[in-house]
Scaffold this active site. Structure first.
Site, mmCIF file in Angstrom:
data_model
loop_
_atom_site.group_PDB
_atom_site.id
_atom_site.type_symbol
_atom_site.label_atom_id
_atom_site.label_comp_id
_atom_site.label_asym_id
_atom_site.label_seq_id
_atom_site.Cartn_x
_atom_site.Cartn_y
_atom_site.Cartn_z
ATOM 1 N N LYS A 142 0.886 -1.295 0.132
ATOM 2 C CA LYS A 142 -0.025 -0.052 0.016
ATOM 3 C C LYS A 142 0.925 1.318 -0.102
ATOM 4 O O LYS A 142 1.709 1.276 0.779
ATOM 5 C CB LYS A 142 -0.812 -0.201 1.221
ATOM 6 C CG LYS A 142 -2.091 0.740 1.110
ATOM 7 C CD LYS A 142 -3.120 0.204 2.371
ATOM 8 C CE LYS A 142 -4.434 1.019 2.439
ATOM 9 N NZ LYS A 142 -4.935 0.963 3.636
HETATM 10 C C1 E4P Z 1 -8.206 1.566 4.036
HETATM 11 O O1 E4P Z 1 -7.464 1.223 3.134
HETATM 12 C C2 E4P Z 1 -8.018 2.864 4.642
HETATM 13 O O2 E4P Z 1 -6.856 2.873 5.317
HETATM 14 C C3 E4P Z 1 -9.210 3.052 5.587
HETATM 15 O O3 E4P Z 1 -10.398 2.689 5.018
HETATM 16 C C4 E4P Z 1 -9.591 4.501 6.099
HETATM 17 O O4 E4P Z 1 -10.728 4.490 7.077
HETATM 18 P P1 E4P Z 1 -10.589 5.727 7.860
HETATM 19 O O5 E4P Z 1 -11.163 6.921 7.043
HETATM 20 O O6 E4P Z 1 -12.134 5.190 8.626
HETATM 21 O O7 E4P Z 1 -9.610 5.815 8.928
#
Ligand code: E4P
Length: 218
Positions: free
Chosen positions: A87
């Site tokens: 990622k």
């Molecule tokens: C996923 O890959 C993200 O890191 C995550 O969905 C972020 O979510 P949040 O906005 O609830 O922190």
């Protein structure tokens, strides 16, 4: 649409996996820190454990923000397990790194995406997944789902292969809307996945069936 669970909590990952509908897991540094995971060894071990629990893609986020750091970290993360997807944040060095990973057979998830322009760049770099943050857009009074629709339209029109992974999901309704808007994947907190089960008529109907079943049993 594929279902990923968005957590680094092993109990929640197990519970989501036990439903039998899970296709993968996404994590981020905030979710890992919430579980108290510190240091490279512990981080790698945690990803290994997640990969052993779930037969599907597991997004592991780099902590570096410079090109060389992202490449070195990404190579190590990818070596943990074939299901690891690296990622990478949507920044200039991140895009360059995604291109490098693409050319070297390492799959990527481009994260922190908030615009169609960013989505085009990530697709051009060959990202495997693209993570638009729906909930955070909604939190700032824009419509996150409109972005999913726009990116889906552009990717279809242009023949981009990058999969749209709706992230920052806050509710079961978000999941349904993401499916409607053409998301390829939805990564959700466990509660939002379980929210899909809920309907009062199901509960009322089942209560009546259970009551009548007692009569059938004599
Ligand atoms: C996923 O890959 C993200 O890191 C995550 O969905 C972020 O979510 P949040 O906005 O609830 O922190």
């Amino acid at each position: 649409m594929k279902f990923f669970v968005d957590t680094a909590n092993l109990d929640q990952i197990r519970e989501a996996n036990d439903l039998g509908v899970l296709d993968g897991v996404t994590t981020n540094p905030s979710l890992m820190a919430k579980e108290g995971i510190k240091g490279e060894e512990a981080i790698f071990r945690h990803y290994e454990t997640i990969c052993d629990l779930v037969d599907g893609d597991v997004s592991a986020e780099v902590l570096s923000t410079d090109y060389n750091g992202i490449i070195e970290e990404g190579k190590k993360l990818a070596a943990i397990h074939p299901n690891i997807v690296v990622k990478v944040p949507m920044i200039k060095d991140g895009i360059k790194a995604i291109r490098w990973f693409t050319e070297n057979g390492i799959r990527t998830n481009c994260t922190l995406v908030f615009s169609a322009g960013q989505a085009i760049l990530a697709a051009k770099a060959g990202a495997t997944y693209l993570s638009p943050f729906i909930g955070r857009i909604d939190d700032s009074s824009w419509d996150g789902m409109e972005l999913i629709g726009q990116i889906s339209h552009i990717y279809k029109l242009q023949g981009f292969k990058t999969e749209i992974l709706a992230a920052s999901i806050r509710s079961a309704l978000h999941i349904v809307k993401a499916a409607e808007m053409g998301a390829d994947v939805c990564t959700c907190p466990l509660d939002s996945i379980l929210g899909l089960l809920k309907h009062p008529l199901t509960d009322l109907g089942l209560a009546k069936f259970v009551e009548d079943a007692k009569k059938m049993n004599g």
